[in-house]
Design a protein around this motif. Structure first.
Motif, short mmCIF file in Angstrom:
data_model
loop_
_atom_site.label_atom_id
_atom_site.label_comp_id
_atom_site.label_asym_id
_atom_site.label_seq_id
_atom_site.Cartn_x
_atom_site.Cartn_y
_atom_site.Cartn_z
N VAL A 4 -4.35 -12.00 8.89
CA VAL A 4 -5.39 -12.98 8.60
C VAL A 4 -4.74 -14.20 7.95
CG1 VAL A 4 -7.50 -13.45 7.31
CG2 VAL A 4 -7.11 -11.18 8.30
N PRO A 5 -5.01 -15.40 8.46
CA PRO A 5 -4.40 -16.58 7.85
C PRO A 5 -4.88 -16.78 6.41
CG PRO A 5 -6.05 -17.22 9.47
CD PRO A 5 -5.84 -15.75 9.62
N ASP A 6 -3.99 -17.27 5.57
CA ASP A 6 -4.31 -17.56 4.17
C ASP A 6 -4.88 -18.97 4.09
OD1 ASP A 6 -4.47 -17.95 1.48
OD2 ASP A 6 -2.31 -17.82 1.09
N MET A 7 -6.19 -19.05 3.84
CA MET A 7 -6.87 -20.34 3.79
C MET A 7 -6.88 -20.93 2.38
SD MET A 7 -7.72 -20.29 7.00
CE MET A 7 -9.05 -21.41 7.42
N SER A 8 -6.33 -20.20 1.43
CA SER A 8 -6.49 -20.60 0.03
C SER A 8 -5.73 -21.88 -0.32
CB SER A 8 -6.04 -19.47 -0.89
OG SER A 8 -4.64 -19.22 -0.74
N ARG A 9 -4.70 -22.21 0.44
CA ARG A 9 -3.90 -23.39 0.12
C ARG A 9 -4.41 -24.66 0.79
NH1 ARG A 9 2.43 -21.45 -0.21
NH2 ARG A 9 2.05 -19.22 -0.23
N LEU A 10 -5.48 -24.56 1.56
CA LEU A 10 -6.01 -25.72 2.25
C LEU A 10 -6.78 -26.63 1.30
CD1 LEU A 10 -7.41 -24.09 5.51
CD2 LEU A 10 -5.28 -25.36 5.26
N SER A 11 -6.70 -27.92 1.53
CA SER A 11 -7.53 -28.86 0.80
C SER A 11 -8.98 -28.66 1.24
CB SER A 11 -7.10 -30.29 1.09
OG SER A 11 -7.40 -30.64 2.42
#
Length: 326
Positions: A4-11
């Motif tokens: 699962v891609p880690d979306m936490s670092r996205l703006s």
């Protein structure tokens, strides 16, 4: 590691855009798992959404560069974009797409914005794509473009002057490799280059390939497929025209000024970090701008992302300085 891609670092802006696209399109096939022609068509369809409401140009035209048997280049279509008030000179923009996908049309809005920011015409070569045309076919087409750009575009309002290169992703690889090739042949240098989130080596064990193995967006597996299509069974690990990070210190030191930009959430981030570190050790003054919170390819999103518009404005400011038009 989870798939699962880690979306936490996205703006928030980037996360919102990806969520909106996912809601509009639903689940999408990975184009690199399809036969190349089918993947290419799917990629082109996906990029259409980013190429609307185009900024106005004074001239939009297609011209052609003849095949050069001495180079091994093919006939190259060149899209010419001339912005209002363009100065003398031009930027050759080499589109990305994993050496296998995309075209001048998939990157046209990005290139038009860049033309306005640079105050220069932007020329986009439609180079041959892998795997039908593996390394070095596309590179030779880019080199032929450098050598003939002003001759074929002059009738369309492109005045001879400083020549800059630019490219994103695989296009940044091709732009940098073309400079190294021409330098090795003793050809006149270009005035500078704008390199956006490039792939500069075939090393898939870097920190960013581990951190963003599953995306979001570009993944390590996708890049491995692209690379396999581009080089096949050729051992290019020590070839700087395929892997520019393999270039000698002397070759890198002799390059013209470079504008280096990377995306913060991108398997290719470490490639730009490594290139910048090499240049810094050589005493060069380039800065590397890492745009936080955005994914690979974000410059396609000039309609939706302030970060994309700001990044191209910064590149344009550097281009004007390189071209002496400030």
């Amino acid at each position: 590691m989870s798939a699962v891609p880690d979306m936490s670092r996205l703006s928030p802006e980037m996360a919102g855009l990806l969520a909106r696209v996912a809601a509009e399109t639903g689940p999408q096939l990975d184009p690199t798992t399809l036969p190349p022609s089918e993947g290419r068509a799917l990629s082109a369809e996906g990029n259409r959404r980013w190429n609307v409401d185009m900024p106005d140009m004074v001239t939009v035209a297609d011209v052609f560069i003849d095949a050069d048997e001495s180079l091994g280049s093919d006939r190259v279509r060149l899209k010419v974009l001339v912005p209002p008030g363009a100065g003398a000179g031009a930027v050759i923009f080499v589109h990305g797409g994993g050496f296998a996908f995309c075209s001048p049309e998939t990157h046209e809005r990005c290139a038009r914005v860049l033309a306005l920011e640079c105050g220069l015409p932007v020329l986009l070569p439609d180079y041959r794509l892998a795997p039908e045309h593996p390394y070095p076919a596309g590179l030779m087409d880019v080199i032929a473009t450098i050598r003939n750009a002003f001759v074929v575009s002059a009738p369309y309002g492109v005045a001879h002057g400083p020549l800059l290169l630019s490219g994103d992703s695989a296009g940044a690889n091709l732009a940098l490799a073309a400079m190294l090739h021409e330098q090795g042949k003793g050809c006149p240098p270009v005035a500078g280059a704008l390199l956006f989130y490039g792939t500069y080596a075939g090393d898939f064990h870097t920190q960013s390939y581990r951190d963003f193995e599953n995306g979001p967006g570009l993944t390590t597996m996708k890049m491995q497929r692209y690379w396999q299509w581009y080089v096949g069974d050729q051992d290019v690990s020590a070839d700087p025209l395929a892997c520019p990070l393999a270039a000698t210190d002397a070759a890198l030191a002799a390059l013209p000024p470079l504008h280096l930009m990377a995306a913060g959430v991108d398997p290719l981030l470490s490639d730009s970090v490594a290139l910048h570190a090499r240049l810094k050790r050589l005493g060069r003054g380039e800065r590397l701008t890492v745009v936080p919170g955005v994914t690979h390819g974000f410059l396609q999103n000039t309609l939706d992302l302030a970060a994309a518009r700001e990044a191209l404005a910064a590149a344009g400011a550097d281009a004007r300085q390189m071209a002496g038009s400030n």
